[in-house]
Design a protein around this motif. Sequence first.
Motif, short mmCIF file in Angstrom:
data_model
loop_
_atom_site.label_atom_id
_atom_site.label_comp_id
_atom_site.label_asym_id
_atom_site.label_seq_id
_atom_site.Cartn_x
_atom_site.Cartn_y
_atom_site.Cartn_z
N LEU A 101 0.82 -1.17 -0.06
CA LEU A 101 0.09 -0.04 0.01
C LEU A 101 0.79 1.23 0.02
O LEU A 101 0.54 2.02 -0.67
CB LEU A 101 -0.88 -0.10 1.01
CG LEU A 101 -1.90 -1.01 1.24
CD1 LEU A 101 -2.68 -1.23 2.58
CD2 LEU A 101 -3.10 -0.74 -0.07
N LEU A 102 1.95 1.13 0.83
CA LEU A 102 2.92 2.47 0.80
C LEU A 102 3.53 2.63 -0.58
O LEU A 102 3.54 3.69 -0.82
CB LEU A 102 3.97 2.20 1.85
CG LEU A 102 3.29 2.17 3.45
CD1 LEU A 102 4.60 2.09 4.13
CD2 LEU A 102 2.90 3.70 3.66
N LEU A 113 -4.14 2.18 -4.27
CA LEU A 113 -4.21 3.38 -3.74
C LEU A 113 -4.37 3.37 -2.10
O LEU A 113 -5.08 2.38 -1.50
CB LEU A 113 -5.37 4.45 -3.84
CG LEU A 113 -5.36 5.57 -3.50
CD1 LEU A 113 -4.37 6.40 -4.43
CD2 LEU A 113 -6.95 6.46 -4.02
N PRO A 114 -3.39 3.68 -1.17
CA PRO A 114 -3.40 3.63 0.17
C PRO A 114 -4.68 4.01 0.95
O PRO A 114 -5.50 4.65 0.41
CB PRO A 114 -2.15 4.20 0.76
CG PRO A 114 -1.91 5.47 -0.32
CD PRO A 114 -2.63 4.92 -1.61
N GLY A 166 -17.75 5.30 -4.61
CA GLY A 166 -17.38 3.93 -4.01
C GLY A 166 -16.02 3.69 -3.85
O GLY A 166 -15.79 2.53 -3.40
N GLY A 167 -15.09 4.51 -3.86
CA GLY A 167 -13.57 4.24 -3.64
C GLY A 167 -12.90 5.43 -2.88
O GLY A 167 -13.78 6.21 -2.06
N ARG A 168 -11.75 5.42 -3.05
CA ARG A 168 -11.00 6.37 -2.20
C ARG A 168 -10.21 7.48 -3.48
O ARG A 168 -10.14 7.24 -4.62
CB ARG A 168 -9.77 5.73 -1.57
CG ARG A 168 -10.19 4.88 -0.47
CD ARG A 168 -9.13 4.11 0.50
NE ARG A 168 -8.20 3.64 -0.53
CZ ARG A 168 -8.38 2.25 -0.83
NH1 ARG A 168 -9.62 1.57 -0.74
NH2 ARG A 168 -7.58 1.82 -1.70
N HIS A 174 -6.93 -4.81 -7.22
CA HIS A 174 -7.04 -3.16 -6.76
C HIS A 174 -6.74 -2.64 -8.03
O HIS A 174 -6.15 -2.96 -8.86
CB HIS A 174 -5.97 -3.09 -5.93
CG HIS A 174 -5.82 -3.86 -4.79
ND1 HIS A 174 -6.49 -3.60 -3.54
CD2 HIS A 174 -5.05 -5.15 -4.76
CE1 HIS A 174 -6.21 -4.75 -2.70
NE2 HIS A 174 -5.46 -5.32 -3.19
N TRP A 175 -7.46 -1.62 -8.22
CA TRP A 175 -7.59 -0.61 -9.56
C TRP A 175 -7.73 0.81 -9.25
O TRP A 175 -8.42 1.26 -8.52
CB TRP A 175 -8.37 -1.36 -10.76
CG TRP A 175 -9.78 -0.95 -10.26
CD1 TRP A 175 -10.46 -0.01 -10.99
CD2 TRP A 175 -10.55 -1.55 -9.69
NE1 TRP A 175 -11.82 -0.15 -10.63
CE2 TRP A 175 -12.13 -1.43 -9.84
CE3 TRP A 175 -10.45 -2.77 -8.89
CZ2 TRP A 175 -12.97 -1.79 -9.22
CZ3 TRP A 175 -11.58 -3.34 -8.12
CH2 TRP A 175 -12.93 -2.84 -8.27
N THR A 176 -7.00 1.66 -10.09
CA THR A 176 -7.03 2.97 -10.05
C THR A 176 -7.40 3.83 -11.40
O THR A 176 -6.79 3.20 -12.50
CB THR A 176 -6.04 3.65 -9.51
OG1 THR A 176 -4.90 3.36 -10.30
CG2 THR A 176 -5.39 3.13 -8.10
#
Length: 325
Positions: free
Chosen positions: A10-11, A45-46, A100-102, A158-160
């Motif tokens: 995550l970092l 994304l952390p 729904g995400g960050r 995980h996706w961005t």
Amino acid sequence: MKLRFLTGALLAGASMLACAHMATAAERGAGFYLLGGKGPAAGILPPPGVYLQNDIWLYKGDLGGGTQLPTGGRVAVGVEGKAALAAPTVMWVIPEEVMGGRLGLGATIPVGWQETIADLTLSGPSGGVLSGATKDTIFTVGDPLVSGTLGWDAGNFHWTTGVLVNIPIGDYQDGEISNIAFHRWGADVSAAGTWLDPEIGLDLSAAIGVTFNGENPDTNYRTGTEFHFEWAAVQHFNEQFDAGLVGYYYDQLTGDSGEGAFGPFKGRVAAIGATIGWNFKAGELPISARIKYFHEFAAENRAEGDSVFLTISMPLSITKPVAVQ
């Protein structure tokens, strides 16, 4: 028993902005998106909080032969380049849920050294003025970059998706063949995905993006639209160490244009390399360190060389997420 390296991953995905790069077929052989900047954990994304990342990038390459490079309102031939850049980035992942995400908001200010040597340069109308060998060395501040990134998670996937913007207010020297600043607006739109299995410690990541460039008002040169693809395959051996392969592919989709363009200068290159990651603590502060090495090949109309990244990431603060009512 599941490995506890997820925090480090995550970092590593905390902030993946770009700093100055000196090896594309665009004006000055430069694009503000840093090829190889994304790799393991590219789609992660952390959690909400504030994060600091510093990328130190070393590059050495050459254009070779009689290939021409548009730079500083001139055309340089027989170009060799070296660079040592630092790109400190701060990212704030807000506590509120968005779509729904960050949501992460970031800013980067690149600082560094660059040396460019050319066998000869052409300047003036239609390149009618010929100059001999030229060497230009600088140490200065580049254009700042700002970004917005949305990230989601679904089990091991995980996706961005995000936007990176180059703001043309850095130290730009008109007419010089070395510059860290680009003196043009630009936007990079990208998406990334990571499949990370804590049971077996395997990270498979990929990122794809397109860079749109504005015109440099001093040289009347507009760099064409650029495509980039990056990938990584990494094995975590325990909660501290991982190693694997990385690579990227770059292709300029449209040629350069504008009154200052001497030709289309569409470029292409590929690269492959290796990476090692190390997660550790300084007291109670978790820190993620990573080294990446890339060797470029199959270059067309651009420099071909080798680069090394040293990336250090850490949280400055962690925020409790705000629950959606």
